[in-house]
Write an enzyme that holds these catalytic residues in place. Structure first.
Site, PDB file in Angstrom:
ATOM      1  N   SER A  17       0.839  -1.191   0.000  1.00 40.47           N
ATOM      2  CA  SER A  17       0.000   0.000   0.000  1.00 40.47           C
ATOM      3  C   SER A  17       0.877   1.245   0.000  1.00 40.47           C
ATOM      4  CB  SER A  17      -0.937  -0.034   1.215  1.00 40.47           C
ATOM      5  OG  SER A  17      -1.924   0.967   1.106  1.00 40.47           O
ATOM      6  N   ASN A  18       0.355   2.365   0.411  1.00 39.23           N
ATOM      7  CA  ASN A  18       1.104   3.626   0.465  1.00 39.23           C
ATOM      8  C   ASN A  18       0.544   4.465   1.610  1.00 39.23           C
ATOM      9  OD1 ASN A  18      -1.081   5.484  -0.567  1.00 39.23           O
ATOM     10  ND2 ASN A  18      -1.003   3.988  -2.226  1.00 39.23           N
ATOM     11  N   PRO A  19       1.224   5.563   1.986  1.00 38.43           N
ATOM     12  CA  PRO A  19       0.791   6.284   3.197  1.00 38.43           C
ATOM     13  C   PRO A  19      -0.400   7.222   3.025  1.00 38.43           C
ATOM     14  CG  PRO A  19       3.085   6.799   2.586  1.00 38.43           C
ATOM     15  CD  PRO A  19       2.461   6.126   1.423  1.00 38.43           C
TER      16      PRO A  19
END
Ligand code: C5P
Length: 235
Positions: A17-19
């Site tokens: 995923s990503n932040p």
């Protein structure tokens, strides 16, 4: 409106995923509702509470967001794609948690003396590019670009490639902008060569500024709500 990250699972305990927190997309949804728009928010996993009055569609993966977005798009006047979609997903999703010993054996089979395990990733669909291909006359498409390199030229490339009307580009990895921050700074480009620098401001103010720029691109009836936003310059 899309917001938040997507998650691409390796197994029930791990994902890529990503932040992204979804703050920018949720602020846009709230602002659009306050201007009288009928808003559907397609959201990846986030801890944020959906703004009152918004129709919320929860998704997890890029494939789910793709299906939800394509399903909604034919009926909407304005698409804002603030979501940070994962570009790749693991080829296989293991039904049970992958054990360390399994990974060690896999590394040995793959001949990795350094114990490296190869992970095959497949591309996810580019949702915005597909929406750009299917854009109907009068529909306005707004994309976002998070960049670490040359902001203006990368944003312009994406604007053209994805057939967008407007792109909001911001730098990631800088204090006070992009992922996780409560504030943002952006460069907005439009398809007729217009260029607007939005200085550091709260994501709520930026949402208003983005809708001020998108509103005039809408055809008369549907653009009314955005243009009528009380007392804002450019509204
Ligand atoms: O090409 P890049 O990922 O930088 O483009 C960002 C824009 O494209 C965002 O508006 C994002 O929501 C959208 N996007 C998408 N589907 C993808 C990747 C990005 O809709 N698979």
């Amino acid at each position: 409106m899309t917001a938040g990250p997507t998650r691409e699972a390796l197994d029930p305990a791990r994902f890529i995923s990503n932040p992204s927190t979804g703050k920018m997309g949720y602020a846009l949804a709230a602002e659009a509702v306050s201007r009288g728009a009928d808003v559907t928010l397609i959201s990846g996993p986030t801890y944020l509470v959906a703004p009152p009055g918004v129709r919320l569609v929860r998704v997890t993966t890029a494939d789910e967001m793709f299906r939800a977005a394509l399903n909604q798009a034919p009926g909407v006047d304005l698409v804002l794609k603030a979501a940070a979609v994962a570009d790749y997903r693991p080829e296989d999703r293991a039904p049970g948690k992958i054990k360390k010993e399994v990974l060690r054996r896999r590394a040995q089979r793959q001949g990795g003396a350094d114990r490296a395990v190869l992970l095959r990733l497949l591309p996810t669909p580019d949702i915005l590019e597909e929406l750009g291909r299917r854009k109907r006359p009068g529909q306005v498409l707004v994309g976002f670009a998070a960049e670490t390199g040359d902001l203006a030229s990368n944003a312009l490339k994406k604007l053209k490639k994805k057939n967008l009307d407007l792109i909001v580009a911001n730098r990631i990895g800088e204090e006070g902008e992009g992922f996780e921050a409560d504030t943002n700074r952006a460069l907005v480009l439009d398809r007729s060569g217009g260029r607007t620098e939005l200085p550091l401001m709260s994501k709520e103010s930026m949402a208003a500024a983005i809708l001020d720029l998108a509103g005039p691109l809408l055809s008369v009836g549907s653009g009314q709500a955005f243009r009528q936003a009380a007392g804002r310059p450019g509204a």
